[in-house]
Design an enzyme around this catalytic site. Structure first.
Site, mmCIF file in Angstrom:
data_model
loop_
_atom_site.group_PDB
_atom_site.id
_atom_site.type_symbol
_atom_site.label_atom_id
_atom_site.label_comp_id
_atom_site.label_asym_id
_atom_site.label_seq_id
_atom_site.Cartn_x
_atom_site.Cartn_y
_atom_site.Cartn_z
ATOM 1 N N LYS A 179 82.547 31.404 -47.294
ATOM 2 C CA LYS A 179 81.721 31.785 -48.437
ATOM 3 C C LYS A 179 82.472 32.830 -49.259
ATOM 4 O O LYS A 179 83.201 33.652 -48.703
ATOM 5 C CB LYS A 179 80.389 32.336 -47.906
ATOM 6 C CG LYS A 179 79.464 32.971 -48.923
ATOM 7 C CD LYS A 179 78.195 33.465 -48.210
ATOM 8 C CE LYS A 179 77.331 34.340 -49.100
ATOM 9 N NZ LYS A 179 76.126 34.833 -48.398
ATOM 10 N N LYS A 235 80.654 27.738 -49.503
ATOM 11 C CA LYS A 235 79.515 28.351 -50.180
ATOM 12 C C LYS A 235 80.007 29.328 -51.239
ATOM 13 O O LYS A 235 80.824 30.206 -50.955
ATOM 14 C CB LYS A 235 78.611 29.078 -49.181
ATOM 15 C CG LYS A 235 77.403 29.780 -49.837
ATOM 16 C CD LYS A 235 76.477 30.389 -48.795
ATOM 17 C CE LYS A 235 75.363 31.211 -49.431
ATOM 18 N NZ LYS A 235 74.444 31.793 -48.434
ATOM 19 N N ASP A 282 75.027 34.287 -41.958
ATOM 20 C CA ASP A 282 76.099 34.688 -42.867
ATOM 21 C C ASP A 282 76.601 36.067 -42.455
ATOM 22 O O ASP A 282 75.807 37.021 -42.388
ATOM 23 C CB ASP A 282 75.590 34.760 -44.311
ATOM 24 C CG ASP A 282 75.197 33.404 -44.881
ATOM 25 O OD1 ASP A 282 74.775 32.528 -44.094
ATOM 26 O OD2 ASP A 282 75.291 33.223 -46.106
#
Length: 299
Positions: free
Chosen positions: A208, A244, A141
């Site tokens: 995300k 996400k 990430d």
């Protein structure tokens, strides 16, 4: 500064940038469908979509090993229940999780590339990412390079994401790259749309919402715009990109809202933890309590 192709790609998008229209559409969608998804079956699915996260200043090898052990113990103590999708930690702890994790279905995820500010030289970001993958990370990430974005330097944005993705390899193994848009900083549907498009066309495997560290966490409005962008990108390019949600999602009711958006905008194909995740810590215990009716806190 940046090539016209990036701006042209963004401007060709049909995803709405009207914030009021987004809010109205989300409210209508949730009012119509949210209640029907508040079921035990959905809660079980959501538990299996969690990136169980610890990102504390006082994280240590010992505490991260203990954190990982809770996931192992859950697998042993509650074999009839789905486990989480991944354990998410700072990049330096990838090896600790990998060495202590006994559950093959749970991935090792890391926050890398000078998380959460993303303010570092690209060389630093790529080396950090490469080391984490070499240490066993399955997923990485990173934070969207907002500094370039606010200056309109879209080519630099795309190049940085692509370079970090290229560094997320170890031998024949390539980690999935999740790009955190930091939607609480971007704020508007127009900015979120542009950041989503740039990230996906630069190779992001997931987009995300938030770090949950500095700015506002996930919102249903941001999720709606991002999912619309993912849908449009899939229709144009044929590649599925995951979504996400992260930052402030603590209750089952919160999680169901994001499930509902993914289901209604993207459809059943995205209802798998390969393409849908929620980054959280306390949510796992709250979902488990709602599934079982017990006060146990296994995580």
């Amino acid at each position: 500064m940046e090539s016209n192709k990036y701006l042209q790609t963004i401007e060709s998008s049909k995803v709405t940038t009207d914030d009021a229209a987004v809010k109205a559409a989300v409210n209508e969608l949730l009012e119509k469908h949210c209640a029907e998804n508040a079921t035990n079956e959905v809660y079980r699915f959501l538990l299996n979509c969690i990136d169980l996260t610890t990102l504390s200043t006082d994280d240590s090898e010992r505490s991260v090993a203990a954190f990982t052990q809770r996931v192992n113990e859950f697998e042993n103590n509650y074999p009839g229940y789905p486990n989480v999708a991944a354990i998410c930690v700072y990049s330096k702890f990838a090896e600790v999780v990998r060495e202590n994790l006994d559950v093959s279905e749970v991935n090792v995820a890391v926050c890398s590339a000078n998380f959460p500010s993303s303010q570092a030289r690209l060389e630093v970001k790529t080396v950090e990412t490469a080391l984490a993958v070499a240490d066993g990370a399955d997923e990485v990430d990173i934070v969207f390079p907002v500094n370039y974005f606010v200056d309109g330097a879209y080519e630099e944005v795309a190049d940085e994401i692509a370079e970090i993705k290229h560094s997320a390899k170890a031998g024949d193994r390539e980690a999935h790259l999740k790009v955190i848009l930091e939607t609480g900083l971007l704020k508007t549907a127009a900015n979120i749309r542009a950041a989503s498009i740039l990230s996906m066309y630069s190779g992001a495997d997931f987009i995300k919402t938030s770090t949950g560290k500095i700015y506002e966490g996930a919102t249903v409005e941001a999720a709606y715009v991002m999912c619309q962008c993912i849908k449009e990108y899939y229709e144009k390019c044929g590649r599925m990109v995951g979504f996400k949600a992260s930052g402030g999602i603590r209750t089952s009711a919160d999680a169901v809202k994001y499930y509902t958006i993914v289901k209604e905008v993207l459809g059943e194909k995205w209802l798998t933890n390969e393409y849908f995740r929620i980054g959280a810590s306390s949510l796992a215990n709250n979902l488990f309590a709602d599934i079982t009716g017990e006060a146990a806190k296994p995580f």
